[in-house]
Design an enzyme around this catalytic site. Structure first.
Site, mmCIF file in Angstrom:
data_model
loop_
_atom_site.group_PDB
_atom_site.id
_atom_site.type_symbol
_atom_site.label_atom_id
_atom_site.label_comp_id
_atom_site.label_asym_id
_atom_site.label_seq_id
_atom_site.Cartn_x
_atom_site.Cartn_y
_atom_site.Cartn_z
ATOM 1 N N THR A 77 16.009 -11.933 -9.671
ATOM 2 C CA THR A 77 16.383 -10.627 -9.156
ATOM 3 C C THR A 77 16.627 -10.252 -7.673
ATOM 4 O O THR A 77 17.571 -9.571 -7.377
ATOM 5 C CB THR A 77 15.211 -9.729 -9.726
ATOM 6 O OG1 THR A 77 14.031 -10.066 -9.314
ATOM 7 C CG2 THR A 77 15.356 -9.723 -11.457
ATOM 8 N N ARG A 93 3.454 -0.818 -11.152
ATOM 9 C CA ARG A 93 4.096 -2.192 -11.066
ATOM 10 C C ARG A 93 5.352 -2.066 -10.175
ATOM 11 O O ARG A 93 6.090 -0.937 -9.990
ATOM 12 C CB ARG A 93 4.603 -2.664 -12.622
ATOM 13 C CG ARG A 93 3.520 -2.886 -13.592
ATOM 14 C CD ARG A 93 2.687 -4.115 -13.073
ATOM 15 N NE ARG A 93 1.437 -4.369 -14.156
ATOM 16 C CZ ARG A 93 0.495 -3.999 -14.336
ATOM 17 N NH1 ARG A 93 0.328 -2.962 -13.468
ATOM 18 N NH2 ARG A 93 -0.456 -4.187 -14.996
ATOM 19 N N HIS A 146 0.810 -1.018 0.036
ATOM 20 C CA HIS A 146 0.086 0.039 -0.052
ATOM 21 C C HIS A 146 0.749 1.240 0.121
ATOM 22 O O HIS A 146 0.609 2.298 -0.665
ATOM 23 C CB HIS A 146 -0.944 0.072 1.412
ATOM 24 C CG HIS A 146 -2.271 -1.130 0.865
ATOM 25 N ND1 HIS A 146 -2.792 -0.978 2.002
ATOM 26 C CD2 HIS A 146 -2.303 -1.820 -0.075
ATOM 27 C CE1 HIS A 146 -3.818 -2.073 1.706
ATOM 28 N NE2 HIS A 146 -3.500 -2.249 0.395
ATOM 29 N N PHE A 197 6.218 -13.449 -3.430
ATOM 30 C CA PHE A 197 5.271 -13.716 -4.510
ATOM 31 C C PHE A 197 5.603 -12.371 -5.433
ATOM 32 O O PHE A 197 5.661 -11.474 -4.828
ATOM 33 C CB PHE A 197 3.920 -13.963 -4.026
ATOM 34 C CG PHE A 197 3.436 -15.310 -3.710
ATOM 35 C CD1 PHE A 197 2.990 -16.162 -4.610
ATOM 36 C CD2 PHE A 197 3.542 -15.676 -2.365
ATOM 37 C CE1 PHE A 197 2.792 -17.446 -4.374
ATOM 38 C CE2 PHE A 197 3.125 -16.856 -2.032
ATOM 39 C CZ PHE A 197 2.779 -17.816 -2.891
ATOM 40 N N TYR A 249 -9.560 4.217 2.748
ATOM 41 C CA TYR A 249 -10.276 3.105 3.597
ATOM 42 C C TYR A 249 -11.824 3.284 3.553
ATOM 43 O O TYR A 249 -12.443 2.275 3.722
ATOM 44 C CB TYR A 249 -9.556 3.066 4.908
ATOM 45 C CG TYR A 249 -8.232 2.336 4.666
ATOM 46 C CD1 TYR A 249 -8.259 0.999 4.877
ATOM 47 C CD2 TYR A 249 -7.103 3.077 4.549
ATOM 48 C CE1 TYR A 249 -6.926 0.191 4.704
ATOM 49 C CE2 TYR A 249 -5.959 2.426 4.428
ATOM 50 C CZ TYR A 249 -5.822 0.998 4.556
ATOM 51 O OH TYR A 249 -4.409 0.262 4.234
ATOM 52 N N GLU A 294 0.832 2.004 8.042
ATOM 53 C CA GLU A 294 1.304 2.451 6.980
ATOM 54 C C GLU A 294 1.823 4.073 7.162
ATOM 55 O O GLU A 294 2.598 4.569 6.659
ATOM 56 C CB GLU A 294 0.066 2.656 5.728
ATOM 57 C CG GLU A 294 -0.050 1.548 5.302
ATOM 58 C CD GLU A 294 -1.439 1.306 4.574
ATOM 59 O OE1 GLU A 294 -2.137 2.225 4.455
ATOM 60 O OE2 GLU A 294 -2.055 -0.189 4.414
#
Length: 403
Positions: A279, A206, A85, A395, A95, A137
């Site tokens: 990577t 991305r 986020h 992932f 939110y 956050e």
């Protein structure tokens, strides 16, 4: 704090969420994007189309319901999502929008079974969960902005160099346009790239793992070209490969991510990668060599063949050191690969091979790659009795399952 009645009501929905969670989250995204299309400037279109985001959110909602009376139990999940986020630019004002449409989706999918009492309980629970995310956050935003060389949001970086690493992977060396210092990162972390592609209605964001060691005057990402521009992943990766040139400016977030190398331990370490999963592993390898010259490292990389094997020379240069052993697995080697002895093993990384060739007791294992590769590695390590705390994986995309 939630009252016991609210907790009991939320927990009573766990079986329903297990059964209908993905249907609820699919409906949630339909409703939210229908009413707030501007949020498509933030969310990953590819993950939406492939159902990855819906499955990841369903899993998170299910976990939140199960542990609503002990949210500390899912703090690692909260932190992992919070890193994403922060790198995307999710803010507190988002939110209430999410909460409103999640409740609408629960009501839509469950119908009369979603009584006013249950919806009210979930509204209270969501408030607690949202506050937890906002708090975590906020600390991450503050840390990213205030650290040496840090910044908030997205910062302009120039593509200083563009290097073709294989038939499908290209590296981009990024330097800050303002020529000021850049933030340190921990090996394994990633940056977000925000792209405005001509002809596209919404921006694309991305995340790409940093593929070099920290402490440089640049960030390096190594991007795999995905087949076809029809799917959103292909649209973005092909744009980077074909359209972005040296000298172009890209918008970049400060480094983020919780899949990171632990340099406080000196036990043997095994780094396993498949395809472009090399990577973050290469960043870790270089860092161990620089910071822990006595620590034994086994580096294992799996690729189809030499044509798509990226960054090989950098690994081989480090294999010359006594502390590093490397092994390359090719499942479809070319004749040229065979003639040049370009690989060590033909086929896949197996449990038996790990048992015979890797010091696995008390070793730390980090791995990244295609999901089938990671499932196989994870299963092998568990079969060998490797402790859960010594197994670390990443992932590319929303958090998934290796079960």
């Amino acid at each position: 704090m939630l009252d016991q009645k609210t907790i009991d009501l939320v927990k009573s929905t766990v079986p329903v969420l297990e059964k209908h969670g993905e249907q609820i989250t699919t409906r949630f995204y339909q409703l939210m994007f229908g009413n707030h299309p501007e949020l498509l400037n933030i969310f990953n279109h590819a993950n939406q189309k492939q159902g990855k985001q819906q499955r990841a959110l369903a899993s998170a909602v299910y976990a939140a319901a199960m542990y609503i009376d002990n949210l500390e139990a899912i703090l690692p999940v909260v932190q992992q999502i919070a890193h994403k986020h922060r790198s995307l630019g999710i803010k507190p004002e988002h939110y209430p929008i999410v909460g409103k449409h999640l409740l609408l989706a629960i009501k839509d999918v469950l119908g009369d079974a979603a009584t006013d009492e249950i919806i009210d309980a979930w509204a209270k629970a969501y408030g607690i969960i949202a506050d937890a995310f906002i708090s975590v956050e906020a600390e991450m935003y503050d840390e990213a902005a205030k650290q040496k060389g840090g910044w908030d949001g997205f910062r302009n970086f120039i593509v200083d160099r563009k290097v073709e690493e294989s038939d499908v992977i290209t590296s981009f060396y990024l330097v800050p346009e303002d020529q000021k210092e850049i933030a340190h990162f921990i090996p394994g972390q990633y940056i977000s790239i925000k792209l405005e592609i001509e002809g596209e209605k919404f921006t694309h964001i991305r995340q790409y793992s940093l593929s070099d060691a920290p402490g440089k005057e640049y960030y390096r990402i190594s991007v795999k070209r995905e087949a076809g521009t029809a799917n959103p992943d292909g649209r973005v990766s092909n744009y980077l490969h074909d359209e972005v040139k040296e000298g172009d400016v890209l918008k970049v977030s400060a480094p983020a991510g919780d899949f990171v190398l632990d340099t406080t331990k000196n036990t043997p370490i095994a780094l396993l990668s498949g395809g472009v999963g090399i990577t973050p592993m290469l960043s870790m390898l270089k860092t161990v060599v620089e910071m822990q010259p006595e620590r034994k490292v086994t580096f294992i990389h799996a690729a189809a063949n030499g044509n798509v094997h990226a960054l090989r020379n950098e690994v081989e240069a480090l294999t010359a050191l006594e502390q590093v052993n490397s092994f390359f697995f090719y499942d479809s080697p070319t004749e040229e690969d065979r003639q040049n002895n370009s690989f060590d093993v033909e086929g896949y990384v197996t449990r038996d091979w790990i048992e015979e060739n890797v010091t696995y007791k008390d070793a730390e294992f980090y791995f990244c790659g295609p999901v089938p590769f990671m499932k196989s590695v994870n299963r092998s390590l568990k079969d060998l009795g490797v402790a859960e705390d010594n197994i670390h994986f990443e992932f590319f995309g929303p958090k998934g399952s290796l079960v």
